[in-house]
Design a protein around this motif. Sequence first.
Motif, mmCIF file in Angstrom:
data_model
loop_
_atom_site.group_PDB
_atom_site.id
_atom_site.type_symbol
_atom_site.label_atom_id
_atom_site.label_comp_id
_atom_site.label_asym_id
_atom_site.label_seq_id
_atom_site.Cartn_x
_atom_site.Cartn_y
_atom_site.Cartn_z
ATOM 1 N N PRO A 79 -18.796 -35.905 -29.186
ATOM 2 C CA PRO A 79 -17.889 -36.910 -29.744
ATOM 3 C C PRO A 79 -16.454 -36.382 -29.747
ATOM 4 O O PRO A 79 -16.212 -35.174 -29.799
ATOM 5 N N TRP A 80 -15.508 -37.304 -29.719
ATOM 6 C CA TRP A 80 -14.093 -36.914 -29.741
ATOM 7 C C TRP A 80 -13.801 -35.977 -30.919
ATOM 8 O O TRP A 80 -13.064 -35.006 -30.777
ATOM 9 N N THR A 81 -14.406 -36.285 -32.060
ATOM 10 C CA THR A 81 -14.091 -35.541 -33.281
ATOM 11 C C THR A 81 -14.626 -34.121 -33.261
ATOM 12 O O THR A 81 -14.207 -33.287 -34.066
ATOM 13 N N GLN A 82 -15.561 -33.821 -32.359
ATOM 14 C CA GLN A 82 -16.157 -32.485 -32.318
ATOM 15 C C GLN A 82 -15.719 -31.669 -31.107
ATOM 16 O O GLN A 82 -16.100 -30.505 -30.976
ATOM 17 N N LEU A 83 -14.937 -32.260 -30.239
ATOM 18 C CA LEU A 83 -14.599 -31.594 -28.988
ATOM 19 C C LEU A 83 -13.918 -30.254 -29.223
ATOM 20 O O LEU A 83 -14.198 -29.262 -28.542
ATOM 21 N N PHE A 84 -13.043 -30.184 -30.223
ATOM 22 C CA PHE A 84 -12.297 -28.955 -30.456
ATOM 23 C C PHE A 84 -13.085 -27.939 -31.286
ATOM 24 O O PHE A 84 -12.571 -26.870 -31.598
ATOM 25 N N THR A 85 -14.324 -28.271 -31.629
ATOM 26 C CA THR A 85 -15.197 -27.260 -32.225
ATOM 27 C C THR A 85 -15.856 -26.404 -31.149
ATOM 28 O O THR A 85 -16.463 -25.376 -31.463
ATOM 29 N N PHE A 86 -15.759 -26.846 -29.890
ATOM 30 C CA PHE A 86 -16.280 -26.076 -28.761
ATOM 31 C C PHE A 86 -15.212 -25.056 -28.384
ATOM 32 O O PHE A 86 -14.178 -25.389 -27.819
ATOM 33 N N LYS A 87 -15.439 -23.789 -28.739
ATOM 34 C CA LYS A 87 -14.391 -22.777 -28.677
ATOM 35 C C LYS A 87 -13.783 -22.562 -27.295
ATOM 36 O O LYS A 87 -12.562 -22.367 -27.185
ATOM 37 N N PRO A 88 -14.563 -22.572 -26.207
ATOM 38 C CA PRO A 88 -13.899 -22.427 -24.899
ATOM 39 C C PRO A 88 -12.839 -23.494 -24.665
ATOM 40 O O PRO A 88 -11.728 -23.201 -24.210
ATOM 41 N N PHE A 89 -13.175 -24.744 -25.010
ATOM 42 C CA PHE A 89 -12.220 -25.834 -24.816
ATOM 43 C C PHE A 89 -11.030 -25.684 -25.753
ATOM 44 O O PHE A 89 -9.870 -25.867 -25.357
ATOM 45 N N LEU A 90 -11.286 -25.352 -27.014
ATOM 46 C CA LEU A 90 -10.222 -25.224 -28.004
ATOM 47 C C LEU A 90 -9.167 -24.216 -27.579
ATOM 48 O O LEU A 90 -7.965 -24.515 -27.563
ATOM 49 N N TRP A 91 -9.605 -23.016 -27.175
ATOM 50 C CA TRP A 91 -8.641 -21.967 -26.867
ATOM 51 C C TRP A 91 -7.974 -22.175 -25.524
ATOM 52 O O TRP A 91 -6.795 -21.819 -25.345
ATOM 53 N N VAL A 92 -8.695 -22.748 -24.572
ATOM 54 C CA VAL A 92 -8.044 -23.085 -23.306
ATOM 55 C C VAL A 92 -6.967 -24.139 -23.538
ATOM 56 O O VAL A 92 -5.881 -24.084 -22.963
ATOM 57 N N PHE A 93 -7.246 -25.103 -24.389
ATOM 58 C CA PHE A 93 -6.274 -26.147 -24.716
ATOM 59 C C PHE A 93 -5.035 -25.534 -25.369
ATOM 60 O O PHE A 93 -3.894 -25.824 -24.979
#
Length: 414
Positions: A214-228
């Motif tokens: 879900p959109w609300t959980q996407l940034f809980t996925f650490k690879p995506f969060l830190w790459v972003f």
Amino acid sequence: MTAVSSSRPRVSPWVLSAFWFGSAFHWLLLLTILMPTNVVSFVGEAQKGTYLGALTAIGAVIALVVPPLVGAHSDRTGRRLPYLKLGVGVNLAGLAVMGVAVATLGGMTGFWVYLLGFLLVQLGNNYATAPYSALIPQLVPPELRGRYSGIMGMLQATAQLLGAVAGIAIGQLGLPQVVGFVLIALTLVVPAVITMRGVPEGDAPPARTGESMPWTQLFTFKPFLWVFITRVLFALGQYSVQPFLQYYAGDVLRQRNEVLSSSLMLACIIVASILSAVVGGQLSDRIGRKPVIYVAGTTMAVAALLLLLAPNFGAALALSVAFGLGFGAFTSVDWALGSDAMPSEKSYARDMGIWHVAFVAPQFVGLPQGQLLDWGNAQGGNLGYTLVFGIAAAFFLLGVILVRNVPDTRKAAA
């Protein structure tokens, strides 16, 4: 993370990345050569930084909203290329409006029409980008993403070099500014057609494996969060300086032909980035993405700081080469790192659209940086450039420091 199967059909990296060639030429010539000159003709010297920064910041609003929404819709329909086709059409319409404003209008009336055209350009280009970006992780297996990303980086850099050459030619030959808009349109359309004809929809089926976050959980996925986060920081560094390079050439380096001088600096950056792009991408397939970014980001930060101390134009060109070597290596790894960080095949376009926001949304920094530039320069001693370039270097260094937090989602090939 759900990995792409190596058995999935692949398309040539040259065909797959062709549209990035056109888009890179488009933004280089438009943002760094045509727009600074056009803004001065509309509003004058005293407020050039503020209005140019405002223009890019307003355009960034569209770049912030459109890619995730269009990407999510593309994931639902399973189509990519129709969005590219429509987006390019709107992009061309916007270029036409901007060209008309430059050729036939002046003053603030011309500026507002110019702004309207720029908003259409941003809308069309970003409408095309998110679905198109999904083709990279969707079609390219992880073990080849560095190579594909490197070729894409080389194509982008080559297009940027041609954009700089076009800027030099327009300035030296005294050609009307509208010629630049025609060149952008032609160079955008031809590569787009190559990609649309070379990547049939049958080769890019909707990815249905894996669970979509879900959109609300996407940034809980650490690879995506830190790459972003790290991509935001590198983009902030780039956009802190890029729009004002032409003004730097005239105000700090005292070059009488600012367009020619800034175009030569860009050419040095781009030639060097071509040399490092393919090497960096292939190297990252062997040793991993992060070591390449450590070196590339540090090189860009040091070069940005030293530009403030450049004693003459020749030294500035040498530093431009150094910056370009770092920039090319970073670009070659950027897309590979982002593709590795996608959490699910089922939402590639949406997630790549959100990730793309990390690159385009920092255009907002153009407004405060433009105001800071004007304020600092009003104090004397080119203080504005010291502040702007110093902040850019800080962004690059912070990106280098924080990229270590990106978890390894793949093992480097032995």
